[in-house]
Scaffold this active site. Structure first.
Site, mmCIF file in Angstrom:
data_model
loop_
_atom_site.group_PDB
_atom_site.id
_atom_site.type_symbol
_atom_site.label_atom_id
_atom_site.label_comp_id
_atom_site.label_asym_id
_atom_site.label_seq_id
_atom_site.Cartn_x
_atom_site.Cartn_y
_atom_site.Cartn_z
ATOM 1 N N THR A 261 40.124 17.115 15.945
ATOM 2 C CA THR A 261 38.739 17.538 16.167
ATOM 3 C C THR A 261 38.665 18.416 17.411
ATOM 4 O O THR A 261 39.140 18.038 18.475
ATOM 5 C CB THR A 261 37.841 16.286 16.304
ATOM 6 N N GLN B 86 40.775 17.974 5.752
ATOM 7 C CA GLN B 86 40.497 16.542 5.850
ATOM 8 C C GLN B 86 39.026 16.268 5.546
ATOM 9 O O GLN B 86 38.126 16.790 6.212
ATOM 10 C CB GLN B 86 40.855 16.015 7.243
ATOM 11 N N HIS C 51 39.926 11.150 4.798
ATOM 12 C CA HIS C 51 39.985 10.465 6.097
ATOM 13 C C HIS C 51 39.546 9.014 5.895
ATOM 14 O O HIS C 51 38.367 8.715 5.827
ATOM 15 C CB HIS C 51 39.064 11.178 7.088
ATOM 16 N N ASN D 3 40.380 5.490 11.523
ATOM 17 C CA ASN D 3 39.677 5.653 12.804
ATOM 18 C C ASN D 3 38.224 5.194 12.855
ATOM 19 O O ASN D 3 37.408 5.746 13.596
ATOM 20 C CB ASN D 3 39.786 7.112 13.266
ATOM 21 N N TYR E 172 35.769 5.350 10.705
ATOM 22 C CA TYR E 172 34.709 6.097 10.022
ATOM 23 C C TYR E 172 34.343 5.383 8.712
ATOM 24 O O TYR E 172 34.823 4.281 8.446
ATOM 25 C CB TYR E 172 35.123 7.560 9.843
ATOM 26 N N ARG F 155 44.621 9.297 4.791
ATOM 27 C CA ARG F 155 44.988 8.862 6.142
ATOM 28 C C ARG F 155 44.403 7.482 6.410
ATOM 29 O O ARG F 155 43.217 7.237 6.151
ATOM 30 C CB ARG F 155 44.446 9.853 7.177
ATOM 31 N N ASN G 78 36.730 3.695 17.682
ATOM 32 C CA ASN G 78 35.357 3.588 17.185
ATOM 33 C C ASN G 78 34.964 2.152 16.853
ATOM 34 O O ASN G 78 34.230 1.895 15.900
ATOM 35 C CB ASN G 78 35.134 4.531 16.005
ATOM 36 N N GLY H 181 49.999 15.712 16.996
ATOM 37 C CA GLY H 181 48.657 16.130 17.363
ATOM 38 C C GLY H 181 48.643 16.954 18.637
ATOM 39 O O GLY H 181 48.664 18.185 18.598
HETATM 40 C C1 8OZ Z 1 38.252 12.810 18.427
HETATM 41 C C2 8OZ Z 1 36.946 13.164 18.658
HETATM 42 C C3 8OZ Z 1 36.065 13.171 17.603
HETATM 43 C C4 8OZ Z 1 36.486 12.822 16.336
HETATM 44 C C5 8OZ Z 1 39.215 10.976 14.528
HETATM 45 C C6 8OZ Z 1 37.856 12.764 13.690
HETATM 46 O O1 8OZ Z 1 39.467 10.221 15.458
HETATM 47 C C7 8OZ Z 1 38.271 12.097 14.752
HETATM 48 C C8 8OZ Z 1 37.807 12.461 16.113
HETATM 49 C C9 8OZ Z 1 38.686 12.456 17.171
HETATM 50 O O2 8OZ Z 1 39.699 10.823 13.419
#
Ligand code: 8OZ
Length: 369
Positions: free
Chosen positions: A25, A97, A178, A181, A183, A230, A238, A325
């Site tokens: 990102t 992604q 995705h 992480n 989400y 992923r 998060n 990364g």
């Molecule tokens: C860093 C900042 C904002 C989003 C992830 C899409 O961690 C992100 C993300 C990473 O998968």
């Protein structure tokens, strides 16, 4: 022994090496539209075996940060088309992604200022990124509302629709869902965020249902050979956690195995942080063996804190691809540098998120020999 610089087939593609650019990102897409600068950035990195784009929202509801790109509007797709053309002109390969942030969002980023959506109305103790009057800041995420079960087919549809246009309109070679992480799909998977009482909560089978429906829909649309996934079994990113990740992910492996995916992309440990987390043990080898024993083909891609030595060791131990990364942020010609054991440019954290060309397209490549 397999080296990072050996080619490998990936679905219908031929990768010239096993060095993958991880999704990163960068918050440089105002109004969610990819820019010419983004095309230059990805094209600079086209010598990677595979490029995976930064996370890209499948719908306005799936947006959770300022200036991240989308894939649901005409101008967004046109912007991505310029990116894929630039990468293909340099003989690269690029997957996009597909992202829905779920509860990791803010009222200011949602259509009509509505609440972000989630499996359950539990606020994530994490921050998102807003830009107001040109000034960026990190702010706590907003309280989400729980999605109604009647809304879930619409979300599956949004993934399918995004996958179709990613290939047919934007010219991508494939898509990565995705599922990591913290989400939306990871929120449904894990007990820390999912307290639902319907068919999408409770048992492992129920919590995995949305991700599996999404995967079947995307594979049905573009084919397994053009689809990756992923996952991050134990990341705390998060504010996500699960009471039994080993059982959860082994169940997922058995369900994913027949789909013929191009690859599984596994973040080992805490995303962007330690690979081992004391209170969150996980046996990645057992997960891979479960996938293979269930007939799972395709590439096993590993990620998180790899350097050349660790990467070659992972290949010797059965991984097929390694995603880098931060090293790719700072080194457009990472493949060549790793191959030659050349010095690496250090990444500058201050320019990771937001801004322009500085810290984005101005990292120098090695001079041609
Ligand atoms: C860093 C900042 C904002 C989003 C992830 C899409 O961690 C992100 C993300 C990473 O998968």
């Amino acid at each position: 022994m397999t080296s990072l610089f050996d080619p490998m087939p990936l679905g219908i593609l031929h990768l010239p090496n096993r060095v993958v650019m991880a999704p990163l990102t960068r918050n440089r897409a105002p109004d969610a539209i990819p820019t010419a600068l983004m095309a230059e950035y990805y094209a600079q990195r086209a010598s990677a075996g595979l490029l995976i784009t930064e996370a890209t929202a499948i719908s306005a509801q799936g947006q959770g940060y300022a200036d991240v790109p989308g894939l649901y509007g005409v101008e967004q797709l046109d912007g991505w088309k310029r990116v894929t053309e630039a990468v293909h002109a340099r003989k690269g390969r690029i997957f996009v992604q597909l992202w829905h942030v779920g509860r990791v969002s803010h009222l200011d980023l949602q259509p009509d200022g509505q609440k972000p959506v989630a499996p359950s109305a539990i606020t994530a103790r994490t921050k998102t990124y807003l830009i107001k009057n040109g000034v960026g800041s990190f702010v706590p995420t907003s309280e989400p509302r729980a999605l109604l079960s009647e809304e879930l087919p619409g979300i599956v549809h949004d993934y399918r629709h995004a996958a179709r246009h990613a290939l047919s309109t934007a010219g991508f070679d494939g898509v990565e869902v995705h599922g990591a992480n913290g989400y939306l799909l990871d929120q449904f998977l894990k007990t820390g965020a999912n307290r639902r009482a319907d068919d999408y909560g409770g048992s492992i089978e129920n919590r995995a249902r949305l991700m599996l429906e999404v995967m079947r829909a995307v594979v049905g649309e573009v084919g397994g050979a053009r689809t990756g996934l992923r996952i991050s079994p134990v990341t705390p990113a998060n504010d996500i956690d699960d009471e039994n990740p080993q059982a959860l992910f082994e169940y997922l492996m058995k369900q994913l195995a027949p789909m013929g995916l191009a690859y599984l992309h596994v973040i080992e440990g805490a995303t962007g942080g330690p690979r081992d987390i004391a209170d969150r043990p996980f046996d990645y080898r057992a997960m891979r063996e479960t996938y293979r024993a269930a007939g799972g083909k395709g590439a096993w891609m590993v990620n998180n804190g790899y350097d050349k030595v660790l990467a070659e060791r992972a290949l010797a131990e059965g991984a097929d691809l390694v995603a880098f990364g931060k090293l790719f942020i700072a080194n457009p010609d990472l493949v060549q540098r790793l191959r030659n054991d050349a010095p690496l440019n250090p990444p500058d954290k201050a320019t990771f998120y937001g801004g322009g060309a500085h810290g984005y397209t101005d990292y120098p490549a090695l001079r041609a020999a």
